[in-house]
Design a protein around this motif. Structure first.
Motif, PDB file in Angstrom:
ATOM      1  N   LYS A   5       0.832  -1.210   0.000  1.00 50.62           N
ATOM      2  CA  LYS A   5       0.000   0.000   0.000  1.00 50.62           C
ATOM      3  C   LYS A   5       0.862   1.253   0.000  1.00 50.62           C
ATOM      4  N   VAL A   6       0.664   2.075  -1.019  1.00 52.44           N
ATOM      5  CA  VAL A   6       1.464   3.294  -1.174  1.00 52.44           C
ATOM      6  C   VAL A   6       0.554   4.512  -1.038  1.00 52.44           C
ATOM      7  N   ILE A   7       0.967   5.451  -0.198  1.00 58.23           N
ATOM      8  CA  ILE A   7       0.240   6.721  -0.069  1.00 58.23           C
ATOM      9  C   ILE A   7       0.941   7.751  -0.946  1.00 58.23           C
ATOM     10  N   HIS A   8       0.184   8.424  -1.771  1.00 53.13           N
ATOM     11  CA  HIS A   8       0.763   9.467  -2.636  1.00 53.13           C
ATOM     12  C   HIS A   8       0.184  10.824  -2.242  1.00 53.13           C
ATOM     13  N   ILE A   9       1.049  11.670  -1.649  1.00 49.92           N
ATOM     14  CA  ILE A   9       0.618  13.035  -1.310  1.00 49.92           C
ATOM     15  C   ILE A   9       1.453  14.035  -2.104  1.00 49.92           C
ATOM     16  N   SER A  10       0.938  15.240  -2.228  1.00 52.38           N
ATOM     17  CA  SER A  10       1.643  16.254  -3.009  1.00 52.38           C
ATOM     18  C   SER A  10       1.263  17.649  -2.548  1.00 52.38           C
ATOM     19  N   ASP A  11       2.093  18.614  -2.910  1.00 52.17           N
ATOM     20  CA  ASP A  11       1.745  20.035  -2.784  1.00 52.17           C
ATOM     21  C   ASP A  11       1.168  20.421  -1.408  1.00 52.17           C
ATOM     22  N   LEU A  12       1.907  20.072  -0.353  1.00 55.44           N
ATOM     23  CA  LEU A  12       1.462  20.433   0.998  1.00 55.44           C
ATOM     24  C   LEU A  12       1.471  21.953   1.188  1.00 55.44           C
ATOM     25  N   GLY A 220       2.409  15.695  -9.353  1.00 55.07           N
ATOM     26  CA  GLY A 220       1.489  16.615  -8.665  1.00 55.07           C
ATOM     27  C   GLY A 220       1.397  17.928  -9.410  1.00 55.07           C
ATOM     28  N   HIS A 221       1.600  19.042  -8.700  1.00 52.61           N
ATOM     29  CA  HIS A 221       1.732  20.396  -9.253  1.00 52.61           C
ATOM     30  C   HIS A 221       0.416  21.094  -9.610  1.00 52.61           C
ATOM     31  N   THR A 222      -0.586  20.384 -10.140  1.00 53.63           N
ATOM     32  CA  THR A 222      -1.784  21.083 -10.635  1.00 53.63           C
ATOM     33  C   THR A 222      -2.839  21.278  -9.548  1.00 53.63           C
ATOM     34  N   HIS A 223      -2.687  20.625  -8.397  1.00 53.14           N
ATOM     35  CA  HIS A 223      -3.690  20.630  -7.322  1.00 53.14           C
ATOM     36  C   HIS A 223      -4.981  19.946  -7.757  1.00 53.14           C
ATOM     37  N   ILE A 340      -1.066   5.907 -13.677  1.00 51.06           N
ATOM     38  CA  ILE A 340      -0.739   7.329 -13.592  1.00 51.06           C
ATOM     39  C   ILE A 340      -1.466   7.890 -12.372  1.00 51.06           C
ATOM     40  N   SER A 341      -0.712   8.416 -11.418  1.00 49.85           N
ATOM     41  CA  SER A 341      -1.339   9.005 -10.228  1.00 49.85           C
ATOM     42  C   SER A 341      -0.954  10.476 -10.122  1.00 49.85           C
ATOM     43  N   LEU A 342      -1.938  11.346 -10.327  1.00 43.43           N
ATOM     44  CA  LEU A 342      -1.760  12.778 -10.085  1.00 43.43           C
ATOM     45  C   LEU A 342      -2.475  13.067  -8.766  1.00 43.43           C
ATOM     46  N   ALA A 343      -1.705  13.457  -7.749  1.00 42.53           N
ATOM     47  CA  ALA A 343      -2.321  13.722  -6.436  1.00 42.53           C
ATOM     48  C   ALA A 343      -2.660  15.200  -6.321  1.00 42.53           C
ATOM     49  N   SER A 345      -3.568  18.683  -3.959  1.00 37.51           N
ATOM     50  CA  SER A 345      -2.894  19.182  -2.762  1.00 37.51           C
ATOM     51  C   SER A 345      -3.538  18.568  -1.519  1.00 37.51           C
ATOM     52  N   ALA A 346      -2.700  18.150  -0.565  1.00 41.80           N
ATOM     53  CA  ALA A 346      -3.233  17.499   0.629  1.00 41.80           C
ATOM     54  C   ALA A 346      -3.718  18.508   1.664  1.00 41.80           C
ATOM     55  N   CYS A 347      -3.122  19.692   1.749  1.00 41.63           N
ATOM     56  CA  CYS A 347      -3.565  20.624   2.789  1.00 41.63           C
ATOM     57  C   CYS A 347      -3.329  22.073   2.398  1.00 41.63           C
ATOM     58  N   GLN A 348      -3.476  22.377   1.137  1.00 35.42           N
ATOM     59  CA  GLN A 348      -3.289  23.751   0.683  1.00 35.42           C
ATOM     60  C   GLN A 348      -4.562  24.551   0.963  1.00 35.42           C
ATOM     61  N   ALA A 349      -4.391  25.834   1.333  1.00 36.77           N
ATOM     62  CA  ALA A 349      -5.515  26.584   1.899  1.00 36.77           C
ATOM     63  C   ALA A 349      -6.650  26.884   0.936  1.00 36.77           C
ATOM     64  N   LYS A 350      -6.326  27.369  -0.242  1.00 37.13           N
ATOM     65  CA  LYS A 350      -7.394  27.884  -1.085  1.00 37.13           C
ATOM     66  C   LYS A 350      -7.701  26.897  -2.210  1.00 37.13           C
ATOM     67  N   ASN A 351      -7.868  25.657  -1.815  1.00 43.32           N
ATOM     68  CA  ASN A 351      -8.133  24.641  -2.830  1.00 43.32           C
ATOM     69  C   ASN A 351      -9.616  24.300  -2.793  1.00 43.32           C
ATOM     70  N   THR A 352     -10.158  23.842  -3.924  1.00 46.98           N
ATOM     71  CA  THR A 352     -11.565  23.438  -3.896  1.00 46.98           C
ATOM     72  C   THR A 352     -11.724  22.200  -3.020  1.00 46.98           C
ATOM     73  N   TYR A 353     -10.695  21.362  -2.985  1.00 43.83           N
ATOM     74  CA  TYR A 353     -10.700  20.239  -2.054  1.00 43.83           C
ATOM     75  C   TYR A 353      -9.260  19.885  -1.721  1.00 43.83           C
ATOM     76  N   CYS A 354      -9.076  19.222  -0.578  1.00 45.67           N
ATOM     77  CA  CYS A 354      -7.765  18.699  -0.211  1.00 45.67           C
ATOM     78  C   CYS A 354      -7.875  17.183  -0.228  1.00 45.67           C
ATOM     79  N   GLY A 355      -6.862  16.526  -0.752  1.00 46.44           N
ATOM     80  CA  GLY A 355      -6.956  15.076  -0.822  1.00 46.44           C
ATOM     81  C   GLY A 355      -5.647  14.425  -1.209  1.00 46.44           C
ATOM     82  N   PHE A 356      -5.689  13.118  -1.321  1.00 46.92           N
ATOM     83  CA  PHE A 356      -4.522  12.353  -1.795  1.00 46.92           C
ATOM     84  C   PHE A 356      -4.989  11.010  -2.322  1.00 46.92           C
TER      85      PHE A 356
END
Ligand SMILES: [Fe+2]
Length: 387
Positions: A5-12, A220-223, A340-343, A345-356
């Motif tokens: 099991k691999v967790i993929h997070i990005s753009d904290l 990542g990069h695109t949020h 292909i996994s594009l993650a 943002s996991a906790c960026q403030a002004k995002n429509t959603y945060c996730g991973f």
């Protein structure tokens, strides 16, 4: 194989202002962080089973040294601010590991223009050309191929992977090979407005990534989020420059495949750049790749520069008994499926959603990796696996 099991997070986008005294501190705005989401991420990762944590860059807001210290301390140790203690203590774990590549924000150094990774590299290892981390997880060898796609002349968001990092590799069907980079190199169908333009040499990178034989590619990069497992043939419809699709195939696929062929000592010395005849004529790409392929099969053939006219070089190629193996290899490479996994943002403030994303590798059949995945989103108080 036991599932991995691999967790993929990005753009904290963690800021140097994560706390003020004993208070957690939100940084609002497009590249600030959301403390609630960060605390929930920490809680989720501490209470869920996983084997490997992969982070595809932009851990920082503007690359201040404190932001890297915060993130590293969170990953490797723990700290307490007010009523909350966070930290994954991974430096003490013998089973769980994390791997990380930088993003364009990690290069800002407190500025808003990409400068250097000096501050990032005080906390996290430098990603050198050809960097691979090999781990054994649940008895299976997992190779993580790390790419630095940030660049000092990238302006605000731009990226590039240097040519010397696009190293041809011989990958094994029985091992899991994951490529990790920050910038996307495909125009993903669900995000028509997100192009792969930020990556300056995205066509080259795409051809390399798709034909090297990786089982999974994380970025990542695109949020935004995208996760699918598709054949190379289908993914190549998402190439950044459609006009280059066929020539990318020709330029790259044979090169990568030729060089992937094992047990070939001549491999390193194969001249990829086409040479011309004495009259200055260049061979077609196809004939040149045929020539290289035959060379590596042990045929003694002359370089175009040994001939006056290109047709004499073609005659030489045409006289070699035809070999369908190269076409077979290209076809097999096109059928290979890549996750292909594009993650987001996991906790960026002004995002429509945060996730991973969570990716589970379940084993191989016929050289093809069996995978499944879960999407995890922040609901305002916790991270929850979507149904
Ligand atoms: Fe980014």
């Amino acid at each position: 194989m036991e599932p991995i099991k691999v967790i993929h997070i990005s753009d904290l986008h963690i800021s140097d202002d994560l706390s003020h005294g004993d208070k957690w501190y939100d940084i609002p705005g497009r590249h600030g962080h959301n403390v609630k989401a960060f605390l929930a991420l920490d809680a989720f990762l501490k209470t869920t089973e996983w084997d490997l944590l992969l982070i595809t860059g932009d851990v920082s807001r503007i690359g201040e040294s404190d932001s890297f210290v915060w993130v590293k301390d969170w990953l490797e140790g723990n700290y307490t601010i007010g009523n909350f203690t966070v930290g994954l203590n991974l430096s003490k774990s013998t089973v769980r590991k994390y791997l990380i590549v930088p993003g364009n924000h990690d290069r800002f150094g407190g500025n808003i223009w990409q400068g250097s990774l000096n501050l990032y590299n005080k906390e996290f290892p430098e990603v050198k050309a050809g960097s691979v981390e090999s781990l054994t997880i649940r008895g299976c060898k997992v190779n993580i191929h790390l790419f630095d796609s940030t660049t000092s002349d990238g302006g605000f968001a731009g990226g590039k992977i240097e040519q010397n990092a696009l190293v041809p590799k011989a990958l094994k069907d029985t091992e899991i090979d994951i490529a990790l980079l920050h910038h996307p190199f495909l125009h993903l169908p669900e995000h028509p407005r997100e192009t792969a333009k930020d990556l300056k040499n995205s066509a080259d990178v795409a051809a390399y990534m798709l034909y090297t034989g990786f089982d999974a590619i994380f970025f990542g990069h695109t949020h935004k989020r995208y996760i699918e497992q598709k054949s190379v043939k289908k993914l190549s419809r998402c190439l950044p420059d459609k006009r280059q699709q066929s020539s990318s195939d020709l330029r790259r696929a044979p090169k990568v495949i030729l060089q992937m062929m094992e047990n070939n000592t001549k491999i390193v010395n194969v001249p990829y750049r086409r040479t011309a005849t004495k009259k200055g004529q260049l061979p077609t790409r196809k004939s040149y790749f045929d020539y290289l392929f035959f060379l590596m099969q042990g045929y003694e053939l002359d370089d175009p520069s040994n001939y006056q006219y290109i047709r004499e070089f073609y005659d030489q190629i045409n006289n070699v008994p035809s070999d369908i193996r190269i076409q077979d290899m290209v076809n097999r490479a096109k059928q290979k499926e890549i996750l292909i996994s594009l993650a987001p943002s996991a906790c960026q403030a002004k995002n429509t959603y945060c996730g991973f994303n969570i990716v589970t590798f379940r084993g191989f059949s016929n050289g093809q990796l069996d995978t499944s995945w879960n999407l995890v989103d922040f609901n305002g108080s916790n991270f929850q696996i979507l149904p």
